[in-house]
Design a protein around this motif. Structure first.
Motif, PDB file in Angstrom:
ATOM      1  N   ASP A 173       0.884  -1.040  -0.048  1.00  0.00           N
ATOM      2  CA  ASP A 173      -0.130  -0.104  -0.074  1.00  0.00           C
ATOM      3  C   ASP A 173       0.897   1.207   0.061  1.00  0.00           C
ATOM      4  O   ASP A 173       1.555   1.601   1.039  1.00  0.00           O
ATOM      5  N   GLN A 174       0.963   1.992  -1.193  1.00  0.00           N
ATOM      6  CA  GLN A 174       1.588   3.028  -1.164  1.00  0.00           C
ATOM      7  C   GLN A 174       1.343   4.104  -0.048  1.00  0.00           C
ATOM      8  O   GLN A 174       2.080   4.672   0.619  1.00  0.00           O
ATOM      9  N   ASP A 175       0.048   4.447   0.314  1.00  0.00           N
ATOM     10  CA  ASP A 175      -0.380   5.369   1.128  1.00  0.00           C
ATOM     11  C   ASP A 175       0.175   5.004   2.405  1.00  0.00           C
ATOM     12  O   ASP A 175       0.460   5.660   3.225  1.00  0.00           O
ATOM     13  N   GLU A 176       0.007   3.733   2.900  1.00  0.00           N
ATOM     14  CA  GLU A 176       0.546   3.284   3.984  1.00  0.00           C
ATOM     15  C   GLU A 176       1.903   3.513   4.053  1.00  0.00           C
ATOM     16  O   GLU A 176       2.437   4.018   5.513  1.00  0.00           O
ATOM     17  N   ALA A 177       2.984   3.013   3.166  1.00  0.00           N
ATOM     18  CA  ALA A 177       4.025   3.345   3.312  1.00  0.00           C
ATOM     19  C   ALA A 177       4.596   4.633   3.618  1.00  0.00           C
ATOM     20  O   ALA A 177       5.252   5.334   4.371  1.00  0.00           O
ATOM     21  N   LEU A 178       3.918   5.722   2.700  1.00  0.00           N
ATOM     22  CA  LEU A 178       3.961   7.057   2.908  1.00  0.00           C
ATOM     23  C   LEU A 178       3.865   7.990   4.125  1.00  0.00           C
ATOM     24  O   LEU A 178       4.588   8.690   4.677  1.00  0.00           O
ATOM     25  N   SER A 179       2.633   7.364   4.714  1.00  0.00           N
ATOM     26  CA  SER A 179       2.236   8.094   5.728  1.00  0.00           C
ATOM     27  C   SER A 179       2.745   7.457   7.281  1.00  0.00           C
ATOM     28  O   SER A 179       2.989   8.331   8.237  1.00  0.00           O
ATOM     29  N   LEU A 180       3.366   6.132   7.243  1.00  0.00           N
ATOM     30  CA  LEU A 180       3.718   5.727   8.444  1.00  0.00           C
ATOM     31  C   LEU A 180       5.366   5.723   8.635  1.00  0.00           C
ATOM     32  O   LEU A 180       5.688   5.803   9.822  1.00  0.00           O
ATOM     33  N   ALA A 181       5.958   5.526   7.423  1.00  0.00           N
ATOM     34  CA  ALA A 181       7.317   5.169   7.620  1.00  0.00           C
ATOM     35  C   ALA A 181       8.226   6.505   7.581  1.00  0.00           C
ATOM     36  O   ALA A 181       8.000   7.246   7.061  1.00  0.00           O
TER      37      ALA A 181
END
Length: 409
Positions: free
Chosen positions: A215-223
């Motif tokens: 999930d792109q959004d997951e990676a961008l927002s969490l990491a």
């Protein structure tokens, strides 16, 4: 939550506890890692350094080797070649391997995998030695489960189950927590809340985490860092902002956010393409007075402004489709002049309608790559020519997952 040193008299505890890394030492260092299943090579020489503290996301498509990489770090499988070190201690070198419970690693699976016959307290305490169970109230409070200690998994929501699974992973005071798509089984509304909870819990505990996701959004927002895994190799590693604004290749640009990619020419401090003349970033290698050379140009949807008023600077286009997300809207467009397929983002104001004519203006300084390399999945088209400052750009259409590729020549 502070880490606890092993108590004297518990030699096995001392053996399995990985010492904290020295300042500047990566929490995990992976070199030349290879893994095959039969004749199928899954990991092909992975190189990765995971900084201590914070979350590093391993992003990649299905089948890229993400879960295999996580299983090797956890010790569930053994590498064929290469090495894995945790906090400076080598745990796998392709010949010898340290067992999972001696690595100082916690693991959070996608489905939480709680024991149905144990309460919240029992699940978190599972595997903890008796002398460490005094930390249970601290862990229960850390994940916000006070008052739910006696509940069983079937009495918890999906988000609560995931928080209990994280607390169980933290109970052994690990150096690293590995999370294998832990939010994949949650509904969209709950996913955002649980992501925030997990980020806070890991920050409060000071634990390094690796998050595997597609999930792109997951990676961008969490990491804090993203490593992109493609066909068994890490092809990019950096902060979310670095990879979003300055991806090393068009393929990675498409993997991290929506991308419009055009071919054109860069000459000095200007980029020429079918949408006009744009400023060139000196960081992309252009020099004042340099001869024109082929390049590829990245324009994110937010770099395209739309107007319903005719403009000499704008390029005419027709709206083909809207994707409304509440906080923003993605607008699919077809350029009237060059038969380009583009995507723009609108965050406020009135929305155009399908079939409506608009004018596109590119803003900002685009990221560029040298050359105009080919992209798979060629779609034949014979569009009209578009003249920009004396140059003619012949457009052919390309497509790849999540990206608009346009060739100008």
């Amino acid at each position: 939550m502070t880490r606890h040193a092993p108590s004297q008299g518990h030699a096995e505890d001392a053996e399995r506890t990985v010492p904290p890394p020295d300042a500047g030492q990566p929490a995990i260092a992976i070199a030349g890692l290879r893994k095959s299943y039969g004749a199928t090579a899954v990991l092909r020489g992975v190189e990765l350094s995971v900084p201590a503290g914070g979350i590093t996301a391993v992003l990649g498509a299905s089948g890229s080797g993400k879960t295999t990489l996580l299983r090797l770090i956890a010790g569930f499988d053994q590498a064929d070649a290469g090495s894995i070190s945790i906090a400076g201690r080598r745990v796998d070198d392709g010949h010898r391997t340290v067992s999972p419970h001696h690595r100082g690693v916690g693991y959070v699976p996608q489905d939480a995998a709680l024991f149905p016959h144990l309460t919240v307290r029992g699940n978190i305490a599972f595997g903890m030695r008796q002398h460490r169970r005094g930390r249970l109230p601290e862990l229960i409070s850390l994940v916000g489960m006070n008052g739910h200690e006696r509940r069983y998994p079937h009495q918890l929501s999906g988000g609560q189950q995931q928080r209990v699974a994280l607390a169980r992973a933290l109970a052994s005071d690990p150096e690293v927590v590995l999370m294998d798509e832990p939010f994949g089984s949650l509904d969209a509304a709950l996913r955002g809340t649980v992501r925030g909870d997990v980020t806070r819990i890991l920050a409060d505990s000071g634990t390094t985490a690796i998050l595997v996701t597609h999930d792109q959004d997951e990676a961008l927002s969490l990491a804090g860092h993203i490593a992109y895994l493609d066909a068994g190799q890490i092809t990019a590693h950096g902060t979310p902002r670095e990879l979003y604004d300055h991806p090393p290749t068009p393929r990675i640009a498409a993997a991290i956010g929506t991308a419009n990619i055009l071919d054109g020419e860069i000459a000095g401090d200007r980029v020429h393409c079918a949408l006009g003349i744009l400023p060139a970033s000196q960081a992309d290698g252009s020099q004042p007075g340099a001869d024109p050379r082929p390049c590829r140009i990245l324009l994110r949807p937010e770099n395209l402004e739309l107007s319903t008023t005719p403009s000499a600077e704008g390029s005419p286009a027709t709206v083909s489709q809207l994707h409304y997300h509440g906080h923003d809207t993605l607008v699919d467009l077809t350029s009237d002049a060059a038969d380009l397929s583009l995507t723009a983002r609108i965050t406020a104001g009135a929305l155009p309608q399908p079939g409506q004519h608009v004018w596109i203006t590119a803003t900002g300084t685009p990221h560029t790559w040298s050359g105009n390399g080919s992209v798979k999945l060629y779609l034949q088209s014979r569009p009209p020519r578009n003249r920009v400052e004396g140059r003619r750009f012949r457009m052919s259409r390309y497509s790849d997952a999540g990206v608009n590729f346009q060739r100008c020549s």
